[in-house]
Motif scaffolding. Structure first.
Motif, PDB file in Angstrom:
ATOM      1  N   THR A 208       0.593  -1.090   0.242  1.00  0.00           N
ATOM      2  CA  THR A 208       0.201  -0.128   0.229  1.00  0.00           C
ATOM      3  C   THR A 208       1.119   1.427  -0.272  1.00  0.00           C
ATOM      4  OG1 THR A 208       0.136  -0.042   2.453  1.00  0.00           O
ATOM      5  CG2 THR A 208      -1.536  -0.979   1.081  1.00  0.00           C
ATOM      6  N   ARG A 209       2.493   1.270  -0.273  1.00  0.00           N
ATOM      7  CA  ARG A 209       3.137   2.089  -0.345  1.00  0.00           C
ATOM      8  C   ARG A 209       4.064   1.857  -1.244  1.00  0.00           C
ATOM      9  NH1 ARG A 209       6.169   4.073   5.232  1.00  0.00           N
ATOM     10  NH2 ARG A 209       7.453   2.365   4.559  1.00  0.00           N
ATOM     11  N   PRO A 210       3.551   2.786  -2.340  1.00  0.00           N
ATOM     12  CA  PRO A 210       2.265   3.917  -2.794  1.00  0.00           C
ATOM     13  C   PRO A 210       1.455   3.712  -2.957  1.00  0.00           C
ATOM     14  CG  PRO A 210       4.734   3.593  -4.141  1.00  0.00           C
ATOM     15  CD  PRO A 210       5.455   3.012  -3.051  1.00  0.00           C
ATOM     16  N   ASN A 268       2.066   8.141  -0.582  1.00  0.00           N
ATOM     17  CA  ASN A 268       1.185   7.139   0.695  1.00  0.00           C
ATOM     18  C   ASN A 268       1.895   7.059   1.707  1.00  0.00           C
ATOM     19  OD1 ASN A 268      -1.206   6.455   2.027  1.00  0.00           O
ATOM     20  ND2 ASN A 268      -1.140   4.227   0.977  1.00  0.00           N
ATOM     21  N   THR A 269       3.090   7.433   1.886  1.00  0.00           N
ATOM     22  CA  THR A 269       3.782   7.529   3.094  1.00  0.00           C
ATOM     23  C   THR A 269       3.036   7.614   4.573  1.00  0.00           C
ATOM     24  OG1 THR A 269       5.120   9.313   1.770  1.00  0.00           O
ATOM     25  CG2 THR A 269       5.372   8.840   3.584  1.00  0.00           C
ATOM     26  N   ASN A 270       2.224   7.780   5.207  1.00  0.00           N
ATOM     27  CA  ASN A 270       1.979   7.382   5.820  1.00  0.00           C
ATOM     28  C   ASN A 270       0.261   5.964   5.952  1.00  0.00           C
ATOM     29  OD1 ASN A 270       3.277   9.770   7.544  1.00  0.00           O
ATOM     30  ND2 ASN A 270       1.093  10.933   6.563  1.00  0.00           N
ATOM     31  N   GLU A 271       0.432   5.443   4.614  1.00  0.00           N
ATOM     32  CA  GLU A 271      -0.535   4.505   4.529  1.00  0.00           C
ATOM     33  C   GLU A 271      -2.151   5.069   5.281  1.00  0.00           C
ATOM     34  OE1 GLU A 271       1.243   0.285   4.569  1.00  0.00           O
ATOM     35  OE2 GLU A 271       2.393   1.514   5.653  1.00  0.00           O
TER      36      GLU A 271
END
Length: 374
Positions: A208-210, A268-271
């Motif tokens: 999920t990241r990115p 999406n660093t912090n997801e």
């Protein structure tokens, strides 16, 4: 008696005349009409012979035109895979917790490999004996005590055992299910002790990241959107829009929808965002500073080109124009008009060259033209 009869006859005649007047008066009245109009038509208020046409004016001033494309898309994981074993067997170990992060190469589950381990031990013992024989044969070969052929037979036997060991080790590796990349495991679909085949799905692994954002744009914009093109997208539940950059564009236009698929990447660093969510996409295509823009309804299309009418010393003046950027409500004029011109925007079909004009409304174009194309 004669007097009473005369009185009755007189009353009867009067009533007949009144009734005849009521019946025939509406039909007779138009015959004595003065011929005046009931009222002015739109754009013709108070206009008679030589009277001016009433219309609205639109003073052109510098504007900023932005062409925005609105689309809808979906959030996709960077990587996603349903994991299964490469061989069949009984599941003897599950080493992950559902919904948690795992690292690339981490052991997730294992199938019974005892028969394979036994075969490997047997080969290891054989290899040890053959290695000793190969060593002795090499010593004798160096002293020319044996033929080269005798030594090659032992060396080949050693290589064969090593190949068999590599095959067994590869089969043992197939009994281990490891994470192919960093990600988050979902809900497991099997329990320890169950028999699994190569078709049995064990777990889904999602990165999920990115995140990727997939959407479509009309084919006419395919040349404007290139890798690195910035977009913004909105997700329900989040007050602020997110920013992403296009990284890939489909090489072919969809013949059914006449659109082209585009993918953008979001760190999406912090997801905080989850794959699968719906996204509203906005992409700013063309941006023109100090543009001459007019309302679309003021433009008149003809076989010979396009034209507009402007106000000039109390009269209508026809002007041929060259158009540029088009949005839903405004059109850029590249040639033909200048800032300060008064564009005529109503009673367009009644306008003629040198027709007397009376401006009843005058508007200054001071707003930002920022249109959205669906």
């Amino acid at each position: 008696m004669a007097t009473k009869n005369i009185f009755r006859i007189s009353i009867t005649i009067i009533l007949v005349l009144v009734l005849a007047g009521i019946i025939f008066y509406p039909k007779v009245k138009p015959m004595f009409s003065s011929g005046q109009e009931e009222g002015p038509q739109p754009g013709m208020r108070g206009r008679g012979a030589g009277q001016p046409l009433y219309t609205s004016g639109y003073i052109l001033v510098p504007t900023k035109m932005n062409e925005m494309v609105n689309s809808t898309g979906s959030l996709l994981p960077d990587e996603e895979v349903d994991l299964a074993f490469e061989t069949s067997g009984k599941v003897v170990g599950i080493f992950f917790e559902e919904g948690r992060k795992v690292k690339k190469g981490e052991l997730l589950a294992k199938i019974n490999d005892k028969p394979l381990q036994a075969q490997l031990l047997k080969l290891q013992a054989q290899k040890k004996l053959v290695e000793e024989r190969e060593y002795r044969q090499r010593q004798l070969l160096d002293r020319d005590a044996i033929s080269r052929e005798s030594y090659d037979q032992v060396a080949t036997e050693l290589q064969s055992i090593e190949a068999d060991m590599m095959l067994i080790e590869a089969r043992i590796a197939e009994t281990e299910m490891r994470a192919p990349f960093d990600g988050i495991v979902g809900l497991r679909m099997i329990s320890e002790g169950a028999y699994a085949t190569t078709q049995t799905k064990i777990i889904r692994l999602v990165k999920t990241r990115p995140l990727k954002i997939e959407f479509s744009i009309p084919e006419r914009y395919s040349g404007e959107v290139t890798p690195g093109f910035p977009i913004t997208f909105v997700i329900d539940g989040f007050p602020e829009p997110f920013e992403a950059n296009v990284y890939a564009i489909a090489p072919k236009v969809d013949v059914n929808t006449r659109t082209i698929s585009v993918r953008a990447i979001y760190p999406n660093t912090n997801e905080e965002l989850k794959p699968g969510r719906f996204a509203s996409i906005r992409a700013r295509l063309s941006e023109i500073e100090n543009a001459v823009s007019i309302p679309t309804e003021a433009l008149i299309a003809e076989m010979s080109g396009e034209k507009v009418f402007i106000y000039n010393n109390g009269k209508a003046k026809e002007v041929k124009v060259e158009t540029g950027l088009r949005t839903e409500s405004h059109i850029q004029i590249r040639e033909g008009l200048n800032f300060g011109d008064t564009l005529l925007t109503t009673a367009i079909l009644q306008l003629r060259e040198d027709l007397p004009i009376q401006l009843d409304t005058l508007v200054t174009n001071q707003h930002l033209v920022n249109e959205e194309i669906q």
